[in-house]
Write a protein that holds these residues in place. Structure first.
Motif, PDB file in Angstrom:
ATOM      1  N   GLY A  41       0.796  -1.215   0.000  1.00  0.00           N
ATOM      2  CA  GLY A  41       0.000   0.000   0.000  1.00  0.00           C
ATOM      3  C   GLY A  41       0.833   1.271   0.000  1.00  0.00           C
ATOM      4  O   GLY A  41       0.295   2.360  -0.111  1.00  0.00           O
ATOM      5  N   LYS A  42       2.136   1.148   0.092  1.00  0.00           N
ATOM      6  CA  LYS A  42       3.027   2.308   0.130  1.00  0.00           C
ATOM      7  C   LYS A  42       3.270   2.828  -1.286  1.00  0.00           C
ATOM      8  O   LYS A  42       3.497   2.064  -2.213  1.00  0.00           O
ATOM      9  CB  LYS A  42       4.356   1.922   0.775  1.00  0.00           C
ATOM     10  CG  LYS A  42       5.314   3.074   0.943  1.00  0.00           C
ATOM     11  CD  LYS A  42       6.518   2.629   1.749  1.00  0.00           C
ATOM     12  CE  LYS A  42       7.495   3.744   1.950  1.00  0.00           C
ATOM     13  NZ  LYS A  42       7.106   4.719   2.932  1.00  0.00           N
ATOM     14  N   VAL A  43       3.208   4.145  -1.431  1.00  0.00           N
ATOM     15  CA  VAL A  43       3.521   4.764  -2.716  1.00  0.00           C
ATOM     16  C   VAL A  43       5.033   4.696  -2.909  1.00  0.00           C
ATOM     17  O   VAL A  43       5.799   5.238  -2.119  1.00  0.00           O
ATOM     18  CB  VAL A  43       3.027   6.221  -2.781  1.00  0.00           C
ATOM     19  CG1 VAL A  43       3.462   6.870  -4.083  1.00  0.00           C
ATOM     20  CG2 VAL A  43       1.508   6.286  -2.640  1.00  0.00           C
ATOM     21  N   LEU A  44       5.453   3.988  -3.951  1.00  0.00           N
ATOM     22  CA  LEU A  44       6.869   3.835  -4.251  1.00  0.00           C
ATOM     23  C   LEU A  44       7.422   5.052  -4.983  1.00  0.00           C
ATOM     24  O   LEU A  44       8.540   5.489  -4.727  1.00  0.00           O
ATOM     25  CB  LEU A  44       7.111   2.595  -5.105  1.00  0.00           C
ATOM     26  CG  LEU A  44       6.722   1.256  -4.502  1.00  0.00           C
ATOM     27  CD1 LEU A  44       6.872   0.154  -5.535  1.00  0.00           C
ATOM     28  CD2 LEU A  44       7.571   0.968  -3.276  1.00  0.00           C
ATOM     29  N   ALA A  45       6.631   5.554  -5.917  1.00  0.00           N
ATOM     30  CA  ALA A  45       7.066   6.673  -6.749  1.00  0.00           C
ATOM     31  C   ALA A  45       5.847   7.287  -7.417  1.00  0.00           C
ATOM     32  O   ALA A  45       4.781   6.665  -7.487  1.00  0.00           O
ATOM     33  CB  ALA A  45       8.049   6.184  -7.815  1.00  0.00           C
ATOM     34  N   LYS A  46       6.014   8.476  -7.910  1.00  0.00           N
ATOM     35  CA  LYS A  46       4.983   9.131  -8.724  1.00  0.00           C
ATOM     36  C   LYS A  46       5.176   8.659 -10.163  1.00  0.00           C
ATOM     37  O   LYS A  46       6.308   8.472 -10.622  1.00  0.00           O
ATOM     38  CB  LYS A  46       5.128  10.659  -8.660  1.00  0.00           C
ATOM     39  CG  LYS A  46       5.049  11.217  -7.259  1.00  0.00           C
ATOM     40  CD  LYS A  46       3.655  11.574  -6.945  1.00  0.00           C
ATOM     41  CE  LYS A  46       3.593  12.272  -5.597  1.00  0.00           C
ATOM     42  NZ  LYS A  46       2.334  12.093  -4.971  1.00  0.00           N
ATOM     43  N   THR A  47       4.077   8.481 -10.874  1.00  0.00           N
ATOM     44  CA  THR A  47       4.175   8.009 -12.259  1.00  0.00           C
ATOM     45  C   THR A  47       5.034   8.944 -13.106  1.00  0.00           C
ATOM     46  O   THR A  47       5.782   8.484 -13.965  1.00  0.00           O
ATOM     47  CB  THR A  47       2.776   7.854 -12.892  1.00  0.00           C
ATOM     48  OG1 THR A  47       2.076   9.098 -12.794  1.00  0.00           O
ATOM     49  CG2 THR A  47       1.977   6.755 -12.211  1.00  0.00           C
ATOM     50  N   ALA A  48       4.958  10.251 -12.851  1.00  0.00           N
ATOM     51  CA  ALA A  48       5.729  11.226 -13.627  1.00  0.00           C
ATOM     52  C   ALA A  48       7.231  11.105 -13.400  1.00  0.00           C
ATOM     53  O   ALA A  48       8.030  11.576 -14.212  1.00  0.00           O
ATOM     54  CB  ALA A  48       5.268  12.642 -13.284  1.00  0.00           C
ATOM     55  N   ASP A  49       7.636  10.447 -12.292  1.00  0.00           N
ATOM     56  CA  ASP A  49       9.059  10.300 -11.975  1.00  0.00           C
ATOM     57  C   ASP A  49       9.689   9.044 -12.559  1.00  0.00           C
ATOM     58  O   ASP A  49      10.884   8.783 -12.342  1.00  0.00           O
ATOM     59  CB  ASP A  49       9.261  10.289 -10.455  1.00  0.00           C
ATOM     60  CG  ASP A  49       8.895  11.614  -9.813  1.00  0.00           C
ATOM     61  OD1 ASP A  49       8.919  12.644 -10.520  1.00  0.00           O
ATOM     62  OD2 ASP A  49       8.577  11.609  -8.608  1.00  0.00           O
ATOM     63  N   VAL A  50       8.891   8.241 -13.274  1.00  0.00           N
ATOM     64  CA  VAL A  50       9.387   6.988 -13.848  1.00  0.00           C
ATOM     65  C   VAL A  50       9.294   7.100 -15.372  1.00  0.00           C
ATOM     66  O   VAL A  50       8.217   6.947 -15.947  1.00  0.00           O
ATOM     67  CB  VAL A  50       8.571   5.774 -13.336  1.00  0.00           C
ATOM     68  CG1 VAL A  50       9.136   4.478 -13.909  1.00  0.00           C
ATOM     69  CG2 VAL A  50       8.558   5.736 -11.815  1.00  0.00           C
ATOM     70  N   PRO A  51      10.407   7.390 -16.035  1.00  0.00           N
ATOM     71  CA  PRO A  51      10.361   7.590 -17.486  1.00  0.00           C
ATOM     72  C   PRO A  51      10.099   6.299 -18.261  1.00  0.00           C
ATOM     73  O   PRO A  51      10.477   5.214 -17.828  1.00  0.00           O
ATOM     74  CB  PRO A  51      11.753   8.132 -17.810  1.00  0.00           C
ATOM     75  CG  PRO A  51      12.629   7.623 -16.714  1.00  0.00           C
ATOM     76  CD  PRO A  51      11.753   7.533 -15.498  1.00  0.00           C
ATOM     77  N   VAL A  52       9.451   6.445 -19.408  1.00  0.00           N
ATOM     78  CA  VAL A  52       9.234   5.312 -20.310  1.00  0.00           C
ATOM     79  C   VAL A  52      10.603   4.816 -20.767  1.00  0.00           C
ATOM     80  O   VAL A  52      11.461   5.605 -21.163  1.00  0.00           O
ATOM     81  CB  VAL A  52       8.364   5.709 -21.524  1.00  0.00           C
ATOM     82  CG1 VAL A  52       8.256   4.552 -22.514  1.00  0.00           C
ATOM     83  CG2 VAL A  52       6.984   6.160 -21.074  1.00  0.00           C
TER      84      VAL A  52
END
Length: 136
Positions: A41-52
């Motif tokens: 349930g812990k937020v690992l990262a924001k989607t915007a911080d993980v590049p394609v």
């Protein structure tokens, strides 16, 4: 040196890596790993911080999050299956270990270049809002 070519240090180091890995991860039938209860349930990262095609290394949690294709997020243990070194930040859909040169795919965690032969344990994740969360 023992008969298998490993010295005392290497044997103790390998035993320590195995013990740490077993304590932190529990293999499950799906071939993945269960996160420690504190990670679920812990937020690992924001989607915007993980590049394609790249990823984000969360050093303190020993997790690496990847986005192998747009909108698809994966999470793996960041400990190399060879000797337990922490892998680097993924680039070009490859997770690399600087210690001995092992490489893993960013979509499955499968070892593609040795000396590591085992895949990185994976964690099931989902996107909640703008965060990537480990699910139990």
């Amino acid at each position: 040196m023992s008969g298998n070519g490993l010295g005392r240090r290497e044997m103790l180091g390998a035993a320590g890596v195995a013990a740490c890995g077993l304590a932190a991860l529990t293999a499950c039938g799906s071939g993945g790993a269960q996160a420690q209860p504190s990670l679920q349930g812990k937020v690992l990262a924001k989607t915007a911080d993980v590049p394609v095609g790249g990823g984000k290394l969360i050093e303190d949690l020993k997790v690496v999050v990847t986005q192998p294709e747009p909108g698809v997020f994966k999470a793996f243990s960041s400990l190399c299956t060879h000797k337990g070194c922490q892998v680097g930040t993924p680039k070009d859909n490859v997770i690399r270990c600087a210690c001995h040169g092992s490489e893993f795919t960013a979509d499955t965690g499968k070892a593609t270049k040795g000396p590591a032969t085992g895949s990185l344990p994976s964690f099931p994740v989902k996107v909640e809002g703008d965060g990537i969360v480990i699910v139990g």
